[in-house]
Design an enzyme around this catalytic site. Sequence first.
Site, PDB file in Angstrom:
ATOM      1  CD  GLU A   1      -3.097   1.043   0.512  1.00  0.00           C
ATOM      2  OE1 GLU A   1      -3.689   2.100   0.189  1.00  0.00           O
ATOM      3  OE2 GLU A   1      -3.498  -0.082   0.204  1.00  0.00           O
TER       4      GLU A   1
ATOM      5  N   GLY B   1      -5.486   4.642  -1.917  1.00  0.00           N
ATOM      6  CA  GLY B   1      -5.759   3.265  -2.272  1.00  0.00           C
ATOM      7  C   GLY B   1      -7.243   2.973  -2.121  1.00  0.00           C
TER       8      GLY B   1
ATOM      9  N   GLY C   1      -4.194   5.587 -15.481  1.00  0.00           N
ATOM     10  CA  GLY C   1      -5.117   6.545 -16.056  1.00  0.00           C
ATOM     11  C   GLY C   1      -5.090   7.868 -15.315  1.00  0.00           C
TER      12      GLY C   1
ATOM     13  NE  ARG D   1     -11.407  11.491 -11.311  1.00  0.00           N
ATOM     14  CZ  ARG D   1     -11.249  11.974 -10.086  1.00  0.00           C
ATOM     15  NH1 ARG D   1     -10.224  12.700  -9.780  1.00  0.00           N
ATOM     16  NH2 ARG D   1     -12.133  11.720  -9.153  1.00  0.00           N
TER      17      ARG D   1
END
Length: 155
Positions: free
Chosen positions: A84, A101, A127, A129
């Site tokens: 993470e 995340g 990407g 977003r």
Amino acid sequence: MSTPKQTKEIRAQLDDLLKAAHERPLNSQELLMINENTIGFDAVLGLRYTHISRGEVRAMVRVNPTLLQPWGLVNGGVFSSIAESVGSLAGVVMAGEVVVGVNNNTDFIKSVTQGIIEARATPIQAGRRSQIWNIELHHEGKLVALSKLRTMTLG
């Protein structure tokens, strides 16, 4: 322990360095600055970044007793947490803005009891977003955990 003002200053320095990493890999002096000023959960883990660039982030954690289950094995949550942290930082560098995340799927392949865990995050999809990151975690050159992390930009 840092004061709120010191923490704010550290975050501002970190932001500047991550903006630089959006354009070029950070050098050893810049990595040292990040590692010496680690705050939050990365500090608790003992996470040390070894490479930060757009498209790849690497880090390591030295196993210590606080990361172990009562049976002497690294807790699975440690692998997920490393993934993470490394994947999220990679997402920030790639996007040039804060990401969070939204899904972390970690497969545990082999137990670890001591030594160093090395992590490497690379993009699967980056990407505007959302992003998907592949994070491989190795111990003594062997794959011990594999994570897929989806991030989303906050901007």
